[in-house]
Scaffold this active site. Structure first.
Site, PDB file in Angstrom:
ATOM      1  CE  LYS A 116      -3.174  -3.044   0.621  1.00 15.23           C
ATOM      2  NZ  LYS A 116      -3.787  -3.645  -0.552  1.00 15.23           N
ATOM      3  CE  LYS A 158      -4.422   4.429   6.274  1.00 17.29           C
ATOM      4  NZ  LYS A 158      -5.045   4.721   4.969  1.00 17.29           N
ATOM      5  N   GLY A 165      -8.088  -2.942   7.566  1.00 22.45           N
ATOM      6  CA  GLY A 165      -7.992  -2.428   8.928  1.00 22.45           C
ATOM      7  C   GLY A 165      -6.898  -3.067   9.774  1.00 22.45           C
ATOM      8  CG  HIS A 208     -14.789   2.771   1.130  1.00 22.30           C
ATOM      9  ND1 HIS A 208     -13.785   1.953   1.589  1.00 22.30           N
ATOM     10  CD2 HIS A 208     -15.062   2.350  -0.123  1.00 22.30           C
ATOM     11  CE1 HIS A 208     -13.465   1.084   0.645  1.00 22.30           C
ATOM     12  NE2 HIS A 208     -14.238   1.298  -0.402  1.00 22.30           N
ATOM     13  CD  GLU A 288      -6.229  -0.657   1.046  1.00 26.73           C
ATOM     14  OE1 GLU A 288      -6.825  -1.649   0.593  1.00 26.73           O
ATOM     15  OE2 GLU A 288      -6.062  -0.456   2.255  1.00 26.73           O
ATOM     16  CG  ASN A 290      -9.515  -3.413  -3.470  1.00 26.19           C
ATOM     17  OD1 ASN A 290      -8.634  -3.624  -2.641  1.00 26.19           O
ATOM     18  ND2 ASN A 290     -10.546  -2.650  -3.216  1.00 26.19           N
ATOM     19  NE  ARG A 292      -9.849  -8.197  -3.449  1.00 30.69           N
ATOM     20  CZ  ARG A 292     -10.715  -7.333  -2.938  1.00 30.69           C
ATOM     21  NH1 ARG A 292     -11.918  -7.218  -3.474  1.00 30.69           N
ATOM     22  NH2 ARG A 292     -10.412  -6.553  -1.934  1.00 30.69           N
ATOM     23  NE  ARG A 338     -20.249  -6.936   1.478  1.00 27.88           N
ATOM     24  CZ  ARG A 338     -18.935  -7.036   1.387  1.00 27.88           C
ATOM     25  NH1 ARG A 338     -18.279  -7.873   2.178  1.00 27.88           N
ATOM     26  NH2 ARG A 338     -18.271  -6.301   0.510  1.00 27.88           N
TER      27      ARG A 338
END
Ligand code: MV4
Length: 451
Positions: A116, A158, A165, A208, A288, A290, A292, A338
Protein backbone atom coordinates in the site's frame (compact mmCIF):
# COMPACT_ATOMS: atom_id res chain seq x y z
CA UNK A 1 -12.10 -17.53 -26.53
CA UNK A 2 -11.37 -20.18 -23.90
CA UNK A 3 -13.05 -23.61 -24.13
CA UNK A 4 -12.69 -24.36 -20.44
CA UNK A 5 -12.02 -22.27 -17.33
CA UNK A 6 -11.29 -23.37 -13.76
CA UNK A 7 -12.89 -21.41 -10.93
CA UNK A 8 -10.49 -21.23 -7.98
CA UNK A 9 -13.04 -20.26 -5.37
CA UNK A 10 -16.18 -21.33 -3.50
CA UNK A 11 -19.45 -19.84 -2.32
CA UNK A 12 -21.55 -17.28 -4.13
CA UNK A 13 -18.71 -15.93 -6.26
CA UNK A 14 -17.87 -19.38 -7.64
CA UNK A 15 -21.55 -19.78 -8.56
CA UNK A 16 -21.56 -16.31 -10.13
CA UNK A 17 -18.51 -17.09 -12.31
CA UNK A 18 -19.77 -20.56 -13.33
CA UNK A 19 -23.07 -19.03 -14.48
CA UNK A 20 -21.19 -16.45 -16.58
CA UNK A 21 -19.09 -19.22 -18.14
CA UNK A 22 -22.17 -21.27 -19.00
CA UNK A 23 -23.88 -18.26 -20.57
CA UNK A 24 -20.74 -17.72 -22.68
CA UNK A 25 -20.64 -21.36 -23.80
CA UNK A 26 -17.42 -22.06 -21.89
CA UNK A 27 -17.02 -25.28 -19.88
CA UNK A 28 -16.38 -24.80 -16.16
CA UNK A 29 -14.26 -26.69 -13.67
CA UNK A 30 -15.03 -26.29 -9.97
CA UNK A 31 -12.53 -27.06 -7.25
CA UNK A 32 -13.75 -27.92 -3.76
CA UNK A 33 -12.59 -28.89 -0.32
CA UNK A 34 -13.78 -31.99 1.52
CA UNK A 35 -16.23 -29.76 3.43
CA UNK A 36 -17.76 -28.46 0.17
CA UNK A 37 -18.78 -31.72 -1.56
CA UNK A 38 -22.44 -30.69 -1.35
CA UNK A 39 -21.86 -27.12 -2.48
CA UNK A 40 -23.81 -25.44 -5.24
CA UNK A 41 -20.69 -24.49 -7.21
CA UNK A 42 -19.76 -28.18 -7.42
CA UNK A 43 -23.22 -29.12 -8.68
CA UNK A 44 -23.40 -26.31 -11.25
CA UNK A 45 -19.95 -26.78 -12.80
CA UNK A 46 -19.36 -29.13 -15.72
CA UNK A 47 -16.53 -30.85 -13.83
CA UNK A 48 -15.31 -30.73 -10.25
CA UNK A 49 -12.02 -31.65 -8.59
CA UNK A 50 -11.49 -32.15 -4.85
CA UNK A 51 -8.37 -30.21 -3.85
CA UNK A 52 -8.00 -31.08 -0.16
CA UNK A 53 -9.29 -30.93 3.40
CA UNK A 54 -11.65 -28.29 4.79
CA UNK A 55 -9.15 -25.70 6.11
CA UNK A 56 -8.55 -23.06 3.40
CA UNK A 57 -4.78 -23.44 3.83
CA UNK A 58 -5.08 -27.05 2.63
CA UNK A 59 -7.54 -26.47 -0.22
CA UNK A 60 -8.56 -23.06 -1.60
CA UNK A 61 -5.11 -21.65 -0.79
CA UNK A 62 -3.24 -24.72 -2.03
CA UNK A 63 -1.68 -23.39 -5.24
CA UNK A 64 -0.12 -26.67 -6.37
CA UNK A 65 -3.40 -28.58 -5.96
CA UNK A 66 -5.32 -25.95 -7.93
CA UNK A 67 -2.76 -25.72 -10.73
CA UNK A 68 -2.72 -29.53 -10.92
CA UNK A 69 -6.52 -29.57 -11.20
CA UNK A 70 -6.28 -27.09 -14.11
CA UNK A 71 -3.60 -29.18 -15.86
CA UNK A 72 -5.49 -32.47 -15.41
CA UNK A 73 -8.78 -31.03 -16.68
CA UNK A 74 -7.03 -29.04 -19.46
CA UNK A 75 -8.51 -25.73 -18.30
CA UNK A 76 -6.91 -22.83 -20.21
CA UNK A 77 -7.58 -20.15 -17.63
CA UNK A 78 -8.29 -19.70 -13.91
CA UNK A 79 -10.78 -17.24 -12.45
CA UNK A 80 -9.73 -16.55 -8.83
CA UNK A 81 -12.89 -14.73 -7.63
CA UNK A 82 -12.21 -12.58 -4.55
CA UNK A 83 -10.31 -13.46 -1.37
CA UNK A 84 -8.22 -16.67 -1.29
CA UNK A 85 -5.58 -16.51 -4.09
CA UNK A 86 -7.12 -13.61 -6.01
CA UNK A 87 -4.46 -11.08 -4.98
CA UNK A 88 -1.59 -13.52 -4.52
CA UNK A 89 1.22 -12.51 -6.87
CA UNK A 90 2.90 -15.93 -6.49
CA UNK A 91 -0.23 -17.66 -7.71
CA UNK A 92 -0.58 -15.33 -10.70
CA UNK A 93 3.11 -15.97 -11.43
CA UNK A 94 2.66 -19.74 -11.13
CA UNK A 95 -0.24 -19.58 -13.62
CA UNK A 96 1.94 -17.59 -16.03
CA UNK A 97 4.77 -20.15 -15.73
CA UNK A 98 2.38 -23.06 -16.31
CA UNK A 99 0.84 -21.47 -19.39
CA UNK A 100 -2.54 -20.99 -17.73
CA UNK A 101 -4.15 -17.56 -18.12
CA UNK A 102 -4.81 -15.93 -14.74
CA UNK A 103 -8.03 -13.93 -15.12
CA UNK A 104 -6.75 -10.72 -13.57
CA UNK A 105 -3.78 -8.39 -13.85
CA UNK A 106 -0.13 -9.48 -14.10
CA UNK A 107 1.78 -10.77 -11.08
CA UNK A 108 3.91 -7.64 -11.11
CA UNK A 109 0.91 -5.29 -10.94
CA UNK A 110 -0.65 -7.38 -8.12
CA UNK A 111 2.63 -7.11 -6.23
CA UNK A 112 3.04 -3.37 -6.79
CA UNK A 113 -0.52 -2.61 -5.62
CA UNK A 114 -0.31 -5.13 -2.75
CA UNK A 115 2.22 -2.92 -1.04
CA UNK A 116 0.00 0.00 0.00
CA UNK A 117 2.91 2.32 0.63
CA UNK A 118 4.40 1.62 -2.80
CA UNK A 119 0.96 1.99 -4.40
CA UNK A 120 0.61 5.38 -2.69
CA UNK A 121 3.95 6.55 -4.07
CA UNK A 122 3.16 5.27 -7.56
CA UNK A 123 -0.18 7.08 -7.59
CA UNK A 124 1.30 10.30 -6.22
CA UNK A 125 3.89 10.27 -9.03
CA UNK A 126 1.09 9.78 -11.55
CA UNK A 127 -0.71 12.88 -10.27
CA UNK A 128 -3.42 11.04 -8.35
CA UNK A 129 -4.21 12.82 -5.06
CA UNK A 130 -3.08 11.02 -1.88
CA UNK A 131 -3.50 11.98 1.79
CA UNK A 132 -0.45 13.94 3.01
CA UNK A 133 1.92 11.34 4.42
CA UNK A 134 5.25 9.54 4.29
CA UNK A 135 7.09 8.43 1.18
CA UNK A 136 9.89 6.42 2.80
CA UNK A 137 9.10 3.29 4.80
CA UNK A 138 8.99 3.79 8.59
CA UNK A 139 10.39 1.14 10.93
CA UNK A 140 10.93 2.88 14.27
CA UNK A 141 9.02 5.04 16.75
CA UNK A 142 11.67 7.74 16.37
CA UNK A 143 11.32 7.99 12.58
CA UNK A 144 7.55 7.77 12.97
CA UNK A 145 7.31 10.59 15.47
CA UNK A 146 9.45 12.85 13.31
CA UNK A 147 7.21 12.18 10.29
CA UNK A 148 3.98 12.57 12.29
CA UNK A 149 5.10 15.96 13.62
CA UNK A 150 5.67 17.16 10.06
CA UNK A 151 2.32 15.81 8.85
CA UNK A 152 0.41 17.15 11.87
CA UNK A 153 -1.73 15.20 14.35
CA UNK A 154 -3.99 13.27 14.35
CA UNK A 155 -2.26 10.74 12.11
CA UNK A 156 -3.07 7.28 10.84
CA UNK A 157 -0.34 4.65 11.24
CA UNK A 158 -0.66 1.97 8.56
CA UNK A 159 1.05 -1.26 7.55
CA UNK A 160 2.56 -1.34 4.04
CA UNK A 161 1.14 -4.84 3.53
CA UNK A 162 -2.05 -4.08 5.46
CA UNK A 163 -5.63 -3.86 4.32
CA UNK A 164 -9.00 -4.42 5.88
CA UNK A 165 -7.99 -2.43 8.93
CA UNK A 166 -5.15 -4.77 9.99
CA UNK A 167 -2.08 -3.02 11.36
CA UNK A 168 -3.83 0.35 11.41
CA UNK A 169 -4.05 2.81 14.35
CA UNK A 170 -4.94 6.45 14.90
CA UNK A 171 -2.53 8.51 17.01
CA UNK A 172 -4.25 11.63 18.33
CA UNK A 173 -1.07 13.27 19.62
CA UNK A 174 2.64 12.64 20.15
CA UNK A 175 1.87 11.39 23.68
CA UNK A 176 -0.03 8.40 22.34
CA UNK A 177 2.16 7.77 19.29
CA UNK A 178 4.57 5.19 20.67
CA UNK A 179 1.89 2.84 21.99
CA UNK A 180 -0.15 3.02 18.77
CA UNK A 181 2.87 2.60 16.52
CA UNK A 182 4.24 -0.41 18.39
CA UNK A 183 0.90 -2.20 18.58
CA UNK A 184 0.20 -1.60 14.88
CA UNK A 185 3.69 -2.81 13.99
CA UNK A 186 3.39 -5.93 16.15
CA UNK A 187 0.04 -6.78 14.55
CA UNK A 188 1.58 -6.30 11.12
CA UNK A 189 4.57 -8.50 11.87
CA UNK A 190 2.29 -11.26 13.14
CA UNK A 191 -0.12 -11.06 10.22
CA UNK A 192 2.24 -10.50 7.29
CA UNK A 193 5.74 -11.30 8.57
CA UNK A 194 6.73 -7.75 7.71
CA UNK A 195 6.90 -4.59 9.81
CA UNK A 196 7.07 -1.83 7.21
CA UNK A 197 4.82 1.07 8.21
CA UNK A 198 3.74 4.37 6.68
CA UNK A 199 1.95 7.37 8.12
CA UNK A 200 -0.82 9.60 6.80
CA UNK A 201 -2.82 12.51 8.10
CA UNK A 202 -6.01 11.15 9.66
CA UNK A 203 -9.20 11.96 7.75
CA UNK A 204 -12.14 11.84 10.16
CA UNK A 205 -15.29 9.93 9.13
CA UNK A 206 -14.72 10.03 5.38
CA UNK A 207 -16.91 8.39 2.77
CA UNK A 208 -15.41 5.24 1.25
CA UNK A 209 -15.95 5.71 -2.47
CA UNK A 210 -14.55 3.25 -4.98
CA UNK A 211 -14.52 3.36 -8.76
CA UNK A 212 -14.85 0.24 -10.92
CA UNK A 213 -12.55 0.17 -13.90
CA UNK A 214 -12.11 -2.20 -16.85
CA UNK A 215 -8.85 -2.28 -18.79
CA UNK A 216 -8.13 -4.44 -21.82
CA UNK A 217 -4.74 -5.65 -23.05
CA UNK A 218 -4.64 -2.92 -25.71
CA UNK A 219 -4.41 -0.08 -23.20
CA UNK A 220 -8.09 0.87 -23.32
CA UNK A 221 -9.35 1.80 -19.86
CA UNK A 222 -12.90 2.80 -18.92
CA UNK A 223 -14.72 3.30 -15.62
CA UNK A 224 -18.21 2.19 -14.63
CA UNK A 225 -18.87 4.89 -12.07
CA UNK A 226 -18.55 4.77 -8.31
CA UNK A 227 -19.84 2.75 -5.38
CA UNK A 228 -20.41 4.14 -1.91
CA UNK A 229 -19.23 1.47 0.53
CA UNK A 230 -19.09 3.69 3.61
CA UNK A 231 -21.41 1.62 5.76
CA UNK A 232 -19.05 -0.81 7.42
CA UNK A 233 -18.85 -2.53 10.77
CA UNK A 234 -15.35 -3.26 12.02
CA UNK A 235 -13.98 -2.99 8.47
CA UNK A 236 -16.61 -5.34 7.09
CA UNK A 237 -18.84 -3.72 4.48
CA UNK A 238 -22.54 -4.10 5.23
CA UNK A 239 -24.35 -2.02 2.60
CA UNK A 240 -23.00 -0.81 -0.75
CA UNK A 241 -24.68 1.29 -3.40
CA UNK A 242 -24.17 2.87 -6.78
CA UNK A 243 -24.15 5.71 -7.56
CA UNK A 244 -23.16 7.58 -4.41
CA UNK A 245 -26.20 9.57 -3.22
CA UNK A 246 -24.40 12.71 -2.16
CA UNK A 247 -21.88 13.78 -4.78
CA UNK A 248 -22.18 16.22 -7.65
CA UNK A 249 -21.94 15.20 -11.29
CA UNK A 250 -18.70 17.20 -11.51
CA UNK A 251 -17.12 15.29 -8.62
CA UNK A 252 -18.37 11.99 -10.05
CA UNK A 253 -16.66 12.70 -13.37
CA UNK A 254 -13.46 13.75 -11.64
CA UNK A 255 -13.40 10.53 -9.58
CA UNK A 256 -13.93 8.47 -12.73
CA UNK A 257 -11.22 10.26 -14.70
CA UNK A 258 -8.81 9.96 -11.78
CA UNK A 259 -9.46 6.22 -11.47
CA UNK A 260 -8.76 5.74 -15.18
CA UNK A 261 -5.55 7.74 -14.81
CA UNK A 262 -4.53 5.55 -11.85
CA UNK A 263 -5.14 2.33 -13.80
CA UNK A 264 -3.22 3.62 -16.82
CA UNK A 265 -0.30 4.65 -14.61
CA UNK A 266 0.33 1.03 -13.62
CA UNK A 267 -0.42 -0.54 -17.01
CA UNK A 268 -3.44 -2.25 -15.51
CA UNK A 269 -5.26 -5.08 -17.27
CA UNK A 270 -8.64 -6.67 -16.39
CA UNK A 271 -11.23 -5.47 -13.83
CA UNK A 272 -10.03 -3.44 -10.86
CA UNK A 273 -11.20 -1.02 -8.23
CA UNK A 274 -9.65 2.23 -7.08
CA UNK A 275 -10.60 3.09 -3.49
CA UNK A 276 -10.81 6.71 -2.43
CA UNK A 277 -11.51 8.48 0.82
CA UNK A 278 -13.80 11.47 0.33
CA UNK A 279 -13.74 14.06 3.11
CA UNK A 280 -16.52 16.40 4.16
CA UNK A 281 -15.25 19.23 1.97
CA UNK A 282 -15.36 17.21 -1.26
CA UNK A 283 -11.63 16.46 -1.43
CA UNK A 284 -10.75 12.88 -2.30
CA UNK A 285 -7.61 10.80 -1.89
CA UNK A 286 -6.37 7.49 -3.30
CA UNK A 287 -6.36 4.74 -0.64
CA UNK A 288 -5.78 1.38 -2.28
CA UNK A 289 -6.26 -0.45 -5.53
CA UNK A 290 -8.02 -3.81 -5.44
CA UNK A 291 -6.72 -6.00 -8.24
CA UNK A 292 -9.67 -8.40 -8.35
CA UNK A 293 -13.44 -8.46 -8.73
CA UNK A 294 -15.18 -7.28 -5.57
CA UNK A 295 -18.02 -8.67 -3.51
CA UNK A 296 -20.10 -5.58 -4.30
CA UNK A 297 -19.64 -5.65 -8.11
CA UNK A 298 -23.36 -6.38 -8.70
CA UNK A 299 -24.48 -2.83 -7.82
CA UNK A 300 -22.29 -1.55 -10.65
CA UNK A 301 -23.64 -4.22 -13.01
CA UNK A 302 -27.21 -3.16 -12.25
CA UNK A 303 -26.67 0.55 -12.99
CA UNK A 304 -24.30 0.12 -15.95
CA UNK A 305 -25.79 -2.95 -17.65
CA UNK A 306 -22.26 -4.36 -17.98
CA UNK A 307 -21.55 -7.94 -16.85
CA UNK A 308 -18.21 -7.44 -15.09
CA UNK A 309 -17.38 -11.15 -14.83
CA UNK A 310 -17.92 -11.71 -18.56
CA UNK A 311 -15.79 -8.67 -19.33
CA UNK A 312 -13.01 -10.10 -17.14
CA UNK A 313 -13.10 -13.33 -19.14
CA UNK A 314 -13.18 -11.53 -22.51
CA UNK A 315 -10.27 -9.29 -21.53
CA UNK A 316 -8.22 -12.28 -20.32
CA UNK A 317 -8.90 -14.03 -23.64
CA UNK A 318 -7.31 -11.05 -25.40
CA UNK A 319 -10.46 -9.36 -26.67
CA UNK A 320 -10.71 -5.59 -27.03
CA UNK A 321 -13.30 -3.78 -24.92
CA UNK A 322 -16.38 -3.60 -27.15
CA UNK A 323 -17.42 -0.19 -25.79
CA UNK A 324 -15.82 3.14 -24.97
CA UNK A 325 -16.44 5.55 -22.09
CA UNK A 326 -19.07 7.38 -24.18
CA UNK A 327 -21.09 4.18 -24.47
CA UNK A 328 -21.33 3.77 -20.69
CA UNK A 329 -24.51 5.19 -19.30
CA UNK A 330 -25.23 4.90 -15.59
CA UNK A 331 -28.95 4.83 -14.95
CA UNK A 332 -31.09 4.22 -11.88
CA UNK A 333 -29.82 3.19 -8.48
CA UNK A 334 -28.73 -0.11 -6.92
CA UNK A 335 -28.21 -1.09 -3.28
CA UNK A 336 -26.66 -4.27 -1.94
CA UNK A 337 -27.10 -5.74 1.54
CA UNK A 338 -24.79 -8.50 2.68
CA UNK A 339 -26.52 -11.36 4.46
CA UNK A 340 -24.22 -13.11 6.92
CA UNK A 341 -24.64 -16.15 9.15
CA UNK A 342 -23.82 -14.27 12.33
CA UNK A 343 -25.54 -13.26 15.53
CA UNK A 344 -25.99 -9.53 16.16
CA UNK A 345 -26.97 -10.39 19.76
CA UNK A 346 -23.55 -11.97 20.32
CA UNK A 347 -21.34 -9.28 18.83
CA UNK A 348 -21.91 -10.54 15.27
CA UNK A 349 -20.17 -13.81 16.01
CA UNK A 350 -20.27 -16.16 13.00
CA UNK A 351 -22.78 -18.93 13.67
CA UNK A 352 -22.62 -21.80 11.22
CA UNK A 353 -25.29 -24.49 11.22
CA UNK A 354 -27.85 -26.04 8.88
CA UNK A 355 -30.28 -23.96 6.85
CA UNK A 356 -33.56 -25.63 7.73
CA UNK A 357 -35.78 -23.46 5.58
CA UNK A 358 -35.17 -20.60 3.20
CA UNK A 359 -37.34 -18.28 1.16
CA UNK A 360 -35.66 -15.95 -1.30
CA UNK A 361 -37.23 -12.63 -2.25
CA UNK A 362 -37.93 -11.84 -5.89
CA UNK A 363 -39.72 -9.49 -8.22
CA UNK A 364 -38.86 -6.65 -10.54
CA UNK A 365 -35.41 -5.26 -9.77
CA UNK A 366 -34.44 -7.83 -7.12
CA UNK A 367 -31.28 -9.92 -7.49
CA UNK A 368 -30.03 -12.49 -5.00
CA UNK A 369 -26.54 -13.98 -5.37
CA UNK A 370 -26.05 -16.98 -3.11
CA UNK A 371 -24.69 -20.50 -2.87
CA UNK A 372 -26.98 -21.71 -0.09
CA UNK A 373 -30.20 -23.72 -0.28
CA UNK A 374 -32.57 -25.56 2.05
CA UNK A 375 -30.63 -28.26 3.90
CA UNK A 376 -27.24 -26.65 3.23
CA UNK A 377 -24.72 -27.03 6.06
CA UNK A 378 -22.53 -24.00 6.64
CA UNK A 379 -18.93 -24.91 7.45
CA UNK A 380 -17.15 -22.97 10.20
CA UNK A 381 -14.03 -22.99 7.99
CA UNK A 382 -15.13 -20.18 5.69
CA UNK A 383 -16.51 -16.67 5.51
CA UNK A 384 -19.92 -16.11 7.08
CA UNK A 385 -21.46 -14.27 4.09
CA UNK A 386 -24.26 -16.48 2.73
CA UNK A 387 -25.99 -14.16 0.27
CA UNK A 388 -26.04 -10.73 -1.33
CA UNK A 389 -29.37 -9.07 -1.86
CA UNK A 390 -29.37 -6.38 -4.53
CA UNK A 391 -32.27 -4.01 -5.26
CA UNK A 392 -32.44 -1.87 -8.39
CA UNK A 393 -34.80 1.07 -8.83
CA UNK A 394 -35.20 4.03 -11.18
CA UNK A 395 -33.91 6.24 -8.37
CA UNK A 396 -32.53 5.83 -4.85
CA UNK A 397 -35.90 6.06 -3.17
CA UNK A 398 -37.32 3.26 -5.27
CA UNK A 399 -34.23 1.11 -4.65
CA UNK A 400 -34.56 1.68 -0.88
CA UNK A 401 -38.25 0.73 -0.98
CA UNK A 402 -37.50 -2.42 -2.97
CA UNK A 403 -34.70 -3.37 -0.59
CA UNK A 404 -36.94 -2.87 2.41
CA UNK A 405 -39.66 -5.00 0.87
CA UNK A 406 -37.22 -7.74 -0.21
CA UNK A 407 -35.50 -7.91 3.21
CA UNK A 408 -38.92 -8.17 4.82
CA UNK A 409 -39.80 -11.10 2.58
CA UNK A 410 -36.57 -13.02 3.14
CA UNK A 411 -36.83 -15.97 5.52
CA UNK A 412 -33.86 -18.01 6.72
CA UNK A 413 -34.45 -20.61 9.44
CA UNK A 414 -31.97 -22.77 11.34
CA UNK A 415 -29.22 -20.19 11.77
CA UNK A 416 -28.95 -16.59 12.98
CA UNK A 417 -28.40 -13.90 10.37
CA UNK A 418 -27.91 -10.15 10.26
CA UNK A 419 -31.05 -9.60 8.14
CA UNK A 420 -32.85 -7.63 10.85
CA UNK A 421 -29.75 -5.47 11.27
CA UNK A 422 -29.69 -4.78 7.51
CA UNK A 423 -33.39 -3.91 7.71
CA UNK A 424 -32.81 -1.48 10.56
CA UNK A 425 -29.98 0.28 8.70
CA UNK A 426 -31.91 0.58 5.44
CA UNK A 427 -34.95 1.96 7.29
CA UNK A 428 -33.08 4.57 9.30
CA UNK A 429 -33.72 8.25 8.52
CA UNK A 430 -29.96 8.77 8.14
CA UNK A 431 -29.70 6.10 5.43
CA UNK A 432 -32.77 7.39 3.64
CA UNK A 433 -31.13 10.82 3.49
CA UNK A 434 -28.04 9.23 1.95
CA UNK A 435 -26.05 10.44 4.90
CA UNK A 436 -23.36 7.76 4.76
CA UNK A 437 -19.83 7.89 6.08
CA UNK A 438 -17.49 5.40 7.71
CA UNK A 439 -18.75 6.48 11.14
CA UNK A 440 -22.38 5.66 10.24
CA UNK A 441 -22.90 2.65 12.52
CA UNK A 442 -20.93 4.25 15.36
CA UNK A 443 -23.05 7.40 15.13
CA UNK A 444 -26.50 5.97 14.50
CA UNK A 445 -26.32 2.41 15.87
CA UNK A 446 -23.71 2.46 18.67
CA UNK A 447 -25.42 -0.51 20.38
CA UNK A 448 -24.21 -2.73 17.52
CA UNK A 449 -20.58 -1.82 18.10
CA UNK A 450 -20.50 -2.69 21.78
CA UNK A 451 -19.28 -6.11 22.98
C1 MV4 B 1 -7.81 6.07 6.48
C2 MV4 B 1 -8.83 6.67 7.24
C3 MV4 B 1 -8.65 7.98 7.61
N1 MV4 B 1 -7.52 8.65 7.26
N2 MV4 B 1 -6.71 6.77 6.16
C4 MV4 B 1 -9.56 1.61 6.57
C5 MV4 B 1 -9.09 0.41 5.80
C6 MV4 B 1 -8.17 0.88 4.72
N3 MV4 B 1 -8.69 0.53 3.43
C7 MV4 B 1 -8.11 2.35 4.88
N4 MV4 B 1 -8.94 2.75 5.99
C8 MV4 B 1 -8.98 4.04 6.43
N5 MV4 B 1 -7.91 4.79 6.08
C9 MV4 B 1 -6.57 8.02 6.57
N6 MV4 B 1 -5.47 8.68 6.25
C10 MV4 B 1 -9.95 5.91 7.59
C11 MV4 B 1 -10.01 4.59 7.20
C12 MV4 B 1 -11.18 3.89 7.68
C13 MV4 B 1 -12.12 3.37 6.83
C14 MV4 B 1 -11.98 3.45 5.47
C15 MV4 B 1 -12.93 2.93 4.64
C16 MV4 B 1 -14.05 2.34 5.19
C17 MV4 B 1 -14.21 2.24 6.54
C18 MV4 B 1 -13.25 2.73 7.38
C19 MV4 B 1 -13.44 2.63 8.76
C20 MV4 B 1 -12.48 3.12 9.56
C21 MV4 B 1 -11.36 3.75 9.05
Amino acid sequence: MFDKVLVANRGEIAVRVIRALREMGIASVAVYSEADRQSLHVMLADEAVCIGPAPSQDSYLNMEAIISAAVVTKAQAIHPGYGFLSENEKFAQLCEICGIKFIGPSASVISRMGNKSEARNTMQKAGVPVVPGTKEPIYSVKEGKRAAKKIGYPVMIKAALGGGGKGMRVAESEAGFEEMFLSAQLETRKAFGDDTMYIERYVKDPKHIEVQILADSFGNVIHLGERDCSIQRRHQKVIEESPCAQITEALRNKLGRTAVKAAKAVGYENAGTIEFLLDGSGKFYFMEMNTRVQVEHPVTEMVSGIDIIKEQIRIAAGEKLSFSQRDIKISGHAIECRINAEDPERGFMPCPGTIENIHFPGGNGIRLDTHVYQGYKLSPNYDSMIAKLIAYGKDREEAVRKMRSALGETLIEGISTNIDFDYELVNSPAFMKGNTDTGFIQKHFPKYLRK
